[in-house]
Design an enzyme around this catalytic site. Structure first.
Site, PDB file in Angstrom:
ATOM      1  N   LYS A 116      99.525  74.518  32.231  1.00 23.92           N
ATOM      2  CA  LYS A 116     100.746  75.299  32.093  1.00 23.92           C
ATOM      3  C   LYS A 116     101.768  74.517  31.288  1.00 23.92           C
ATOM      4  O   LYS A 116     101.987  73.349  31.617  1.00 23.92           O
ATOM      5  CB  LYS A 116     101.290  75.592  33.494  1.00 23.92           C
ATOM      6  CG  LYS A 116     102.605  76.313  33.506  1.00 23.92           C
ATOM      7  CD  LYS A 116     103.102  76.433  34.905  1.00 23.92           C
ATOM      8  CE  LYS A 116     104.494  77.023  34.835  1.00 23.92           C
ATOM      9  NZ  LYS A 116     105.155  76.999  36.083  1.00 23.92           N
ATOM     10  N   LYS A 151     100.746  70.328  34.594  1.00 26.15           N
ATOM     11  CA  LYS A 151     101.945  71.113  34.322  1.00 26.15           C
ATOM     12  C   LYS A 151     102.927  70.249  33.552  1.00 26.15           C
ATOM     13  O   LYS A 151     103.281  69.162  33.990  1.00 26.15           O
ATOM     14  CB  LYS A 151     102.560  71.586  35.644  1.00 26.15           C
ATOM     15  CG  LYS A 151     103.870  72.339  35.465  1.00 26.15           C
ATOM     16  CD  LYS A 151     104.358  72.918  36.773  1.00 26.15           C
ATOM     17  CE  LYS A 151     105.703  73.582  36.603  1.00 26.15           C
ATOM     18  NZ  LYS A 151     106.193  74.170  37.843  1.00 26.15           N
TER      19      LYS A 151
HETATM   20  C1  PBG Z   1     108.289  76.279  39.941  1.00 23.48           C
HETATM   21  C2  PBG Z   1     107.698  77.007  38.807  1.00 23.48           C
HETATM   22  C3  PBG Z   1     108.174  77.145  37.488  1.00 23.48           C
HETATM   23  C4  PBG Z   1     107.297  78.041  36.847  1.00 23.48           C
HETATM   24  C5  PBG Z   1     106.322  78.385  37.773  1.00 23.48           C
HETATM   25  N1  PBG Z   1     106.570  77.720  38.965  1.00 23.48           N
HETATM   26  C6  PBG Z   1     109.374  76.633  36.829  1.00 23.48           C
HETATM   27  C7  PBG Z   1     109.605  75.193  36.675  1.00 23.48           C
HETATM   28  O1  PBG Z   1     108.750  74.339  36.949  1.00 23.48           O
HETATM   29  O2  PBG Z   1     110.721  74.863  36.286  1.00 23.48           O
HETATM   30  C8  PBG Z   1     107.421  78.535  35.434  1.00 23.48           C
HETATM   31  C9  PBG Z   1     106.791  79.863  35.160  1.00 23.48           C
HETATM   32  C10 PBG Z   1     107.211  80.510  33.904  1.00 23.48           C
HETATM   33  O3  PBG Z   1     107.988  79.964  33.102  1.00 23.48           O
HETATM   34  O4  PBG Z   1     106.747  81.636  33.681  1.00 23.48           O
HETATM   35  N2  PBG Z   1     108.198  74.924  39.941  1.00 23.48           N
END
Ligand code: PBG
Length: 322
Positions: free
Chosen positions: A246, A193
């Site tokens: 992601k 991520k």
């Molecule tokens: C929580 C999380 C996030 C997303 C999914 N889980 C945001 C982040 O890490 O700031 C993003 C999902 C999206 O942008 O559609 N940690």
């Protein structure tokens, strides 16, 4: 000219017969933002077509989605109570456990329920772990994540999906689940991520933006491809049942590399910013939404993602775009 690739592009049926990429509707995962007000429906400005929903509305919506063949959901909870330990996230009677129970009760095993496991929505400072002196503490965060995952598993989640990017969380969660008799609950790790500006609209949707600083001390640097592979391989070794990249679109190379090096199913998250950009351009008539969505989802699948987490799923299915 003897060799003419164009021959196989002559008619639509011919093109269809040699198309290399196909995905099924049941490979799509629809994210949902759950709110405390049971009958509430709050459209999200930055994500046209997506609304935060209370549990009653969520159950209705998921019923309609199931009729469209969308068999998987990923749940995010918007808890009203926030504190420095993220205590609402581990409450067995908390928002997400209640949502999971309601969905399970209504749909039984027809529905695959995945839950996001992260503390940013329940921490008053908005970071994904325990914050001390401006630092996000890794090991102190692990037991809280494990307790959160256990609360979701107990409520009946099929899949828990940690998205925090703390080191060692897969081991910590797996051990807690196994110790407590939930060895069948699957773990989908947000293994690779990135710290991404494409999460912008989500942070509005989920009210989870960090109040200070950014997430760069735990989420990955977008410039690193070898580290991206390393992160996913580590989580596989720790026992993750599925891995994830992601965001998706800026990272198709990463999806491809991880796919070649792992034997577990790989998911890709077509995130909020990627969705909102399509919506904004389509609203102005600058792109044809149907064609762009098709191209995006096919590209992510072509790169190697088995599962596609996308906000486009329901509309695309409903309007026959896929
Ligand atoms: C929580 C999380 C996030 C997303 C999914 N889980 C945001 C982040 O890490 O700031 C993003 C999902 C999206 O942008 O559609 N940690």
């Amino acid at each position: 000219m003897k060799i003419r690739p164009r021959r196989l592009r002559t008619t639509a049926v011919l093109r269809e017969s040699v198309a290399e990429t196909h995905f099924r509707t049941n490979q799509l995962i629809q994210p949902h933002f759950v709110i405390e007000d049971e009958n509430g429906v709050q459209p999200i400005d930055a994500m046209p077509g997506i609304a935060r929903m209370g549990i009653k509305k969520l159950v209705e919506r998921v019923g309609l989605d199931l009729d469209l063949g969308l068999t998987s959901v990923l749940l995010f909870g918007l808890t009203e109570h926030k504190d420095a330990r993220g205590s609402s996230s581990t409450d067995p009677k908390g928002l997400i456990p209640r949502a999971v129970r309601a969905l399970r009760e209504r749909f039984g095993d027809k529905l695959i329920i995945a839950t996001d496991v992260c503390l940013c929505g329940s921490m008053d400072h908005g970071h994904c772990g325990v914050l001390k002196d401006g630092k996000v503490l890794n090991d102190e965060t692990l037991p809280i994540l494990a307790a959160m995952a256990l609360a979701h598993a107990k409520a009946g989640a099929d899949i828990v999906a940690p998205s925090d990017m703390m080191d060692g969380r897969v081991t910590a969660i797996r051990e807690e689940l196994d110790r407590s008799g939930y060895s069948d609950t699957a773990l989908l790790s947000y293994s690779t991520k990135f710290a991404s500006a494409f999460y912008g609209p989500f942070r509005e949707a989920a009210d989870s933006a960090p109040k200070s600083g950014d997430r760069k001390s735990y989420q990955m640097d977008h410039r690193n491809a070898r580290e991206a592979l390393r992160e996913s391989l580590l989580d596989e070794a720790e026992g993750a049942d599925m891995l994830m990249v992601k965001p998706a679109l800026s990272y198709l190379d990463v999806i491809k590399t991880i796919k070649e090096r792992t034997l577990v199913p790989l998911a890709a998250y077509n995130v909020s910013g990627e969705y909102s950009m399509v919506k904004a351009a389509a609203a102005r008539g600058w792109v044809d939404e149907k064609l762009v969505v098709r191209e995006i989802l096919n590209s992510i699948h072509r790169a190697g993602a088995d599962l596609l987490i996308t906000y486009h799923g329901r509309e695309a299915r409903e309007k026959g775009w896929l």
